[in-house]
Scaffold this active site. Structure first.
Site, PDB file in Angstrom:
ATOM      1  N   THR A 174       0.866  -1.358   0.110  1.00 49.08           N
ATOM      2  CA  THR A 174      -0.005  -0.061  -0.118  1.00 49.08           C
ATOM      3  C   THR A 174       0.821   1.227   0.100  1.00 49.08           C
ATOM      4  OG1 THR A 174      -0.366   0.128   2.518  1.00 49.08           O
ATOM      5  CG2 THR A 174      -1.854  -1.181   1.098  1.00 49.08           C
TER       6      THR A 174
ATOM      7  N   GLU B 154       1.156  -3.116   4.595  1.00 46.76           N
ATOM      8  CA  GLU B 154       0.307  -2.033   4.618  1.00 46.76           C
ATOM      9  C   GLU B 154       1.134  -0.775   5.085  1.00 46.76           C
ATOM     10  OE1 GLU B 154      -2.071  -0.440   4.573  1.00 46.76           O
ATOM     11  OE2 GLU B 154      -4.209  -1.417   4.943  1.00 46.76           O
ATOM     12  N   HIS B 155       0.520   0.446   5.152  1.00 49.47           N
ATOM     13  CA  HIS B 155       1.105   1.685   5.082  1.00 49.47           C
ATOM     14  C   HIS B 155       2.112   1.970   6.151  1.00 49.47           C
ATOM     15  CE1 HIS B 155      -0.864   2.789   9.017  1.00 49.47           C
ATOM     16  NE2 HIS B 155      -1.845   2.022   8.568  1.00 49.47           N
ATOM     17  N   ASP B 156       3.051   2.774   5.792  1.00 43.65           N
ATOM     18  CA  ASP B 156       4.093   3.109   6.812  1.00 43.65           C
ATOM     19  C   ASP B 156       5.083   2.282   7.361  1.00 43.65           C
ATOM     20  OD1 ASP B 156       3.361   6.106   6.814  1.00 43.65           O
ATOM     21  OD2 ASP B 156       1.485   5.352   7.611  1.00 43.65           O
TER      22      ASP B 156
END
Ligand code: UDP
Length: 219
Positions: free
Chosen positions: A122, A140-142
């Site tokens: 993502t 997923e993010h970050d």
């Protein structure tokens, strides 16, 4: 002398699964070039799943100005050793991704990555060299992922997680998300067993298994 040739290093399970992904990638880019297998167990040339397979010495001796190699070997220490050899020999690390893999915004992935079918990466993610994300894994993010990290199929890596170099995440493992100020950390060279549910940071070099994941003590 042809202008460029490509190869998948490793003609065992990992390599044979990634060859079709590599073919898709060249087709998508409109590149008509041969893709070899390289495998050092071979004494002589043979055909593996329709592709010419040779050992590294033979591959090196093929005359061509641009060679690109994806290292498709799950063992990350071997990946690092081979990557260093390829670079020393002036051969480029090749990245491949499946047609149906998804990469969102602000994603930085270093050379030599393999993103198998149904992988999603993502947004706002940084990934190091020779990353393997096997079937149906997601990041997923970050998240920040180091060099030579390996995801078996179906890894669920949630947001704000930091995974250090050479960590191995087993099939179907789930890693709980961290927070921006306190990411969950999987330490260097740690192994997460298949199906583990990781709820807190894992120290470098240890193996964790189960739900919730706990350190596997060696007897
Ligand atoms: N291999 C190689 N050179 C090396 C180390 C390994 O060509 O320096 C090849 C090895 O001969 C084998 C493959 O890489 O065919 C690794 O396959 P394995 O079944 O161990 O694991 P996979 O990574 O495919 O799951």
């Amino acid at each position: 002398m042809s202008n460029q040739i490509y190869a998948i290093y490793g003609a065992s399970g990992c390599g044979r699964s990634l060859m079709p992904v590599a073919r898709q990638q060249l087709q998508r880019q409109g590149v008509a070039a041969e893709i070899y297998f390289i495998d050092d167990s071979l004494q002589e040339e043979k055909i593996v799943n329709g592709h010419t397979a040779v050992n590294y010495q033979t591959f090196k001796s093929i005359e061509c100005s641009n060679k690109y190699v994806l290292i498709a070997i799950a063992n990350s220490q071997i990946r690092e050793k081979i990557a260093n050899q390829l670079i020393a020999d002036g051969i480029k690390l090749w990245s491949v991704q499946a047609d149906n893999s998804v990469i969102m915004d602000n994603v930085e992935i270093s050379e030599g990555a393999a993103l198998s079918p149904f992988v999603s990466i993502t947004s706002n993610i940084k990934i190091g060299k020779c990353f393997h994300a096997n079937l149906y894994s997601y990041v997923e993010h970050d998240c920040v992922i180091g060099d030579y990290v390996t995801f078996a199929p179906g890894v669920k890596c949630n947001g704000n997680i930091r995974i250090e170099d050479h960590a191995y995440i087993g099939a179907g493992a789930v890693i709980k998300q961290g927070t921006p100020d306190k990411p969950l950390v999987i330490g260097k060279g740690a192994v997460v067993g298949m199906g583990a549910v990781v709820t807190k940071s894992v120290a470098a070099g240890v193996t964790v298994v189960g739900n919730p994941a706990r350190i596997l003590e060696r007897k």
